[in-house]
Design an enzyme around this catalytic site. Structure first.
Site, PDB file in Angstrom:
ATOM      1  N   HIS A 146      -4.357   1.558   7.821  1.00  0.00           N
ATOM      2  CA  HIS A 146      -2.824   2.276   8.033  1.00  0.00           C
ATOM      3  C   HIS A 146      -2.800   3.278   6.963  1.00  0.00           C
ATOM      4  O   HIS A 146      -2.106   4.399   7.143  1.00  0.00           O
ATOM      5  CB  HIS A 146      -1.841   1.212   7.712  1.00  0.00           C
ATOM      6  CG  HIS A 146      -0.478   1.492   7.659  1.00  0.00           C
ATOM      7  ND1 HIS A 146       0.520   1.068   8.471  1.00  0.00           N
ATOM      8  CD2 HIS A 146       0.179   2.364   6.439  1.00  0.00           C
ATOM      9  CE1 HIS A 146       1.748   1.541   7.978  1.00  0.00           C
ATOM     10  NE2 HIS A 146       1.500   2.238   7.036  1.00  0.00           N
ATOM     11  N   GLU A 147      -3.087   3.004   5.809  1.00  0.00           N
ATOM     12  CA  GLU A 147      -3.022   4.130   4.597  1.00  0.00           C
ATOM     13  C   GLU A 147      -3.836   5.321   4.789  1.00  0.00           C
ATOM     14  O   GLU A 147      -3.371   6.414   4.405  1.00  0.00           O
ATOM     15  CB  GLU A 147      -3.033   3.528   3.055  1.00  0.00           C
ATOM     16  CG  GLU A 147      -2.440   2.247   2.926  1.00  0.00           C
ATOM     17  CD  GLU A 147      -0.744   2.477   2.889  1.00  0.00           C
ATOM     18  OE1 GLU A 147      -0.420   3.747   2.846  1.00  0.00           O
ATOM     19  OE2 GLU A 147      -0.122   1.596   3.200  1.00  0.00           O
ATOM     20  N   HIS A 198      -2.272   7.835   7.234  1.00  0.00           N
ATOM     21  CA  HIS A 198      -1.028   8.452   6.254  1.00  0.00           C
ATOM     22  C   HIS A 198      -1.656  10.076   5.724  1.00  0.00           C
ATOM     23  O   HIS A 198      -1.193  11.021   5.963  1.00  0.00           O
ATOM     24  CB  HIS A 198      -0.478   7.980   4.968  1.00  0.00           C
ATOM     25  CG  HIS A 198       0.705   7.224   5.573  1.00  0.00           C
ATOM     26  ND1 HIS A 198       1.710   7.600   5.880  1.00  0.00           N
ATOM     27  CD2 HIS A 198       0.892   5.649   5.335  1.00  0.00           C
ATOM     28  CE1 HIS A 198       2.608   6.304   6.129  1.00  0.00           C
ATOM     29  NE2 HIS A 198       2.285   5.306   5.681  1.00  0.00           N
ATOM     30  N   GLN A 212       2.985  10.073   1.313  1.00  0.00           N
ATOM     31  CA  GLN A 212       4.227   9.373   1.411  1.00  0.00           C
ATOM     32  C   GLN A 212       4.993   9.730   0.094  1.00  0.00           C
ATOM     33  O   GLN A 212       6.314   9.656   0.147  1.00  0.00           O
ATOM     34  CB  GLN A 212       4.188   7.841   1.404  1.00  0.00           C
ATOM     35  CG  GLN A 212       3.586   7.450   2.779  1.00  0.00           C
ATOM     36  CD  GLN A 212       3.367   5.851   2.598  1.00  0.00           C
ATOM     37  OE1 GLN A 212       2.451   5.314   2.043  1.00  0.00           O
ATOM     38  NE2 GLN A 212       4.414   5.236   3.168  1.00  0.00           N
ATOM     39  N   CYS A 267       5.857  -0.111   7.187  1.00  0.00           N
ATOM     40  CA  CYS A 267       5.658   0.947   6.422  1.00  0.00           C
ATOM     41  C   CYS A 267       6.769   1.467   5.495  1.00  0.00           C
ATOM     42  O   CYS A 267       7.830   1.464   5.841  1.00  0.00           O
ATOM     43  CB  CYS A 267       5.448   2.291   7.377  1.00  0.00           C
ATOM     44  SG  CYS A 267       4.916   3.787   6.419  1.00  0.00           S
ATOM     45  N   LEU A 268       6.638   1.820   4.365  1.00  0.00           N
ATOM     46  CA  LEU A 268       7.524   2.127   3.307  1.00  0.00           C
ATOM     47  C   LEU A 268       8.264   3.445   3.887  1.00  0.00           C
ATOM     48  O   LEU A 268       9.525   3.688   3.396  1.00  0.00           O
ATOM     49  CB  LEU A 268       6.878   2.386   1.767  1.00  0.00           C
ATOM     50  CG  LEU A 268       6.451   1.180   1.128  1.00  0.00           C
ATOM     51  CD1 LEU A 268       5.935   1.198  -0.234  1.00  0.00           C
ATOM     52  CD2 LEU A 268       7.635   0.046   1.098  1.00  0.00           C
ATOM     53  N   GLY A 318       0.509  -1.229   0.052  1.00  0.00           N
ATOM     54  CA  GLY A 318      -0.002   0.059   0.027  1.00  0.00           C
ATOM     55  C   GLY A 318       1.074   1.329   0.047  1.00  0.00           C
ATOM     56  O   GLY A 318       1.969   1.398   0.455  1.00  0.00           O
TER      57      GLY A 318
HETATM   58 NI    NI Z   1       2.708   3.482   5.710  1.00  0.00          NI
END
Ligand code: NI
Length: 177
Positions: A134-135, A138, A51, A92-93, A46
């Site tokens: 989670h997304e 963000h 991000q 998380c990226l 995701g």
């Molecule tokens: Ni993340």
């Protein structure tokens, strides 16, 4: 198509609050394609527009094993969440190499728009439910490490800053050759 630069925690831009998407045009479609490519390349399941320093309410998600089922959520809203909660070891990226347990509702119903501005709803559980929540965090400027204790969070921050510094130093060494 260019890969987009993923911001890393504790970059303050990750805490900006995203605005709703209002224009469904070619630029939006290109952004979705670039975000999807960036997510697959990372690789991740995701990615939120926040991000990649675009502060609009847009997510790309693909939780399929074959990574061939892209889902796009624009202006997503959680319209129902289960009382039942579940703990999942999240990553998380924007916080590379860090995984930790976060508790969230086990199931959610989400209403969103697709890339053409058409409304749809999804009933999600399992990894998809985790990923959507989670997304969506963000988009509110919230990173999953904020659910952890301040002690753990500070350790993570210090580790990432140290890695970043080493990375910059190595780059400097290469440039000096
Ligand atoms: Ni993340």
């Amino acid at each position: 198509m260019p890969l987009l630069n993923i911001l890393r925690y504790p970059d303050p831009r990750l805490h900006k609050v995203a605005k709703p998407v209002t224009v469904f045009d070619a630029r939006l479609k290109q952004l979705v394609r670039d975000m999807a490519e960036t997510m697959y390349e990372a690789p991740g399941v995701g990615l939120a527009a926040s991000q990649v320093d675009v502060h609009e309410q847009l997510l790309v998600i693909d939780t399929s094993d074959a990574q061939d089922q892209l889902q796009v959520f624009i202006n997503p809203e959680i319209i129902w969440a289960s009382a039942e909660k579940k703990v999942y070891d999240e990553g998380c990226l924007s916080v590379p190499g860090v995984y930790d347990d976060v508790e969230r509702p086990a199931q959610v119903h989400v209403r969103a728009l697709d890339v053409d501005g058409k409304e749809f709803t999804v009933e999600a559980d399992g990894l998809l439910a985790v990923c959507i929540q989670h997304e969506m965090d963000h988009l509110k400027g919230k990173i999953f490490v904020e659910y952890l204790s301040p002690l753990k969070r500070n350790r993570i921050k210090a580790k990432i800053i140290k890695e970043e510094r080493e990375h910059q130093r190595d780059k400097g060494k290469l440039a000096a050759r």
